[in-house]
Design an enzyme around this catalytic site. Sequence first.
Site, PDB file in Angstrom:
ATOM      1  N   ARG A   4       0.964  -1.270   0.202  1.00 54.33           N
ATOM      2  CA  ARG A   4       0.162   0.059   0.078  1.00 54.33           C
ATOM      3  C   ARG A   4       0.921   1.077   0.085  1.00 54.33           C
ATOM      4  NH1 ARG A   4       2.090   1.756   3.867  1.00 54.33           N
ATOM      5  NH2 ARG A   4       0.859   3.698   3.526  1.00 54.33           N
ATOM      6  N   ARG A  56      -7.424  -0.605  -7.037  1.00 50.93           N
ATOM      7  CA  ARG A  56      -7.477   0.506  -6.103  1.00 50.93           C
ATOM      8  C   ARG A  56      -7.704   1.723  -7.086  1.00 50.93           C
ATOM      9  NH1 ARG A  56      -4.368   1.186  -0.873  1.00 50.93           N
ATOM     10  NH2 ARG A  56      -6.327   2.165  -0.178  1.00 50.93           N
ATOM     11  N   ASP A  67      -1.835  10.732  -2.271  1.00 49.79           N
ATOM     12  CA  ASP A  67      -2.143   9.796  -3.066  1.00 49.79           C
ATOM     13  C   ASP A  67      -2.354  10.221  -4.700  1.00 49.79           C
ATOM     14  OD1 ASP A  67      -2.847   8.341  -0.581  1.00 49.79           O
ATOM     15  OD2 ASP A  67      -2.702   6.786  -1.699  1.00 49.79           O
TER      16      ASP A  67
HETATM   17  O1  MRU Z   1      -4.683   3.107   1.940  1.00 47.86           O
HETATM   18  P1  MRU Z   1      -3.147   3.431   1.890  1.00 47.86           P
HETATM   19  O2  MRU Z   1      -2.511   2.632   3.134  1.00 47.86           O
HETATM   20  O3  MRU Z   1      -2.506   2.884   0.510  1.00 47.86           O
HETATM   21  O4  MRU Z   1      -2.951   4.865   2.137  1.00 47.86           O
HETATM   22  C1  MRU Z   1      -1.688   5.444   1.717  1.00 47.86           C
HETATM   23  C2  MRU Z   1      -1.643   6.951   2.052  1.00 47.86           C
HETATM   24  O5  MRU Z   1      -2.564   7.671   2.064  1.00 47.86           O
HETATM   25  C3  MRU Z   1      -0.281   7.342   1.838  1.00 47.86           C
HETATM   26  O6  MRU Z   1      -0.121   8.642   2.743  1.00 47.86           O
HETATM   27  C4  MRU Z   1       0.008   8.017   0.593  1.00 47.86           C
HETATM   28  O7  MRU Z   1      -0.258   6.884  -0.410  1.00 47.86           O
HETATM   29  C5  MRU Z   1       1.351   8.447   0.342  1.00 47.86           C
HETATM   30  S1  MRU Z   1       2.604   7.191   0.550  1.00 47.86           S
HETATM   31  C6  MRU Z   1       4.107   7.815   0.201  1.00 47.86           C
END
Ligand code: MRU
Length: 364
Positions: A61, A104, A252
């Site tokens: 993730r 996703r 993201d």
């Molecule tokens: O749902 P996740 O754990 O994939 O969410 C990740 C995040 O929100 C992070 O802060 C984002 O991907 C930045 S990672 C460098």
Amino acid sequence: MRGEFSSAMTEQPYKTLEWMGDCLSGHLRLLDQTVLPLEVVFLDCQDVKSVWDAIKRLSVRGAPAIGVSAAYGVIVGLQSSADVQRPQFNEKLTVVTDYLATSRPTAVNLFWALDRMKAFANQHPDLTSRELLQQLLEEAQRIDREDQQMCLAIGQNGAALLPDECSVLTHCNAGGLATAGDGTALSVFFAANRQGKNLHVYADETRPLLQGARLTSWELQQRDIPVTVICDSVAGWAMKQGRIQAIVTGADRIAGNGDAANKIGTYSVAQLAKVHNIPFYVAAPSSTFDLSLASGDDIPIEERSRDEIAHGFGQQTVPDGVDVFNPAFDVTPSELITAIITERGVIQEINTSSIADHLQTAAT
Ligand code: MRU
């Protein structure tokens, strides 16, 4: 495969993701983040479905890590087509990339990496399928190495923004576990630490999947950076008490105007930062920008299952039959962001033209 825990160190002790072997029979090895911090378990993904599943259930993730994993997922998805004619190989490439793209919706790095793999194939129509498979693996490895370089540069660029002595807050996990390298927000902390700055990190626990409590605190502990985990609801009070001098999060997807999607709860932290006059920084590589979107209103927000909230970590906490709303991300409007830190430098005045200009400049 299981690993052993080790004591504090200056580098990430385990690889978040790694390609093992050659293009024809190799596979993607992932550190399974669903069982951290209690267990270090590696998943060997030998086919595209296992990569898709790993992304979907958050074994891997974090926006950049999802992108790099998907690029390697393309290779395992194409291995059985090494000896078909190019038109069929191209068709399979479309099937595989379309499939991985459904894992996703929010992190644009996923689509960025898949587009890059498809573009590479289109630029090389004369290669045989087998030759192209080999070169696609090399392209995925370039994406992997570039991500590592981007993390280091983000760290350098961001560390300069932090005072010599400070407590910082971060939300979710934007560390080595979320990238192929040292992370984005956490890379800023690692770089500041290497520069001799005296840093203490507050990690929001990050409901409902606890990426802050389980992953960020684990990474910082492994690398000997003092960290305190707080419930998400404590952040405002900690700011009010003067415990926090800066906030750094990842992203993201960042729209053309600088609105930034990140883990649910980030928007609240940014609002609280504004009220308490604390700088709020977003650290992200250029692969996280989506200039096709004018603003954050158009960023697709993933909604995840009721179970993550109602039956989190094996414990029922919501009565049967009660509804749950579980968006995985929110969008922080650019007005709340003090600066965006990328591998190219720092965007201080955030607007559509400064972002476009910044993304034209060479990486530092
Ligand atoms: O749902 P996740 O754990 O994939 O969410 C990740 C995040 O929100 C992070 O802060 C984002 O991907 C930045 S990672 C460098």
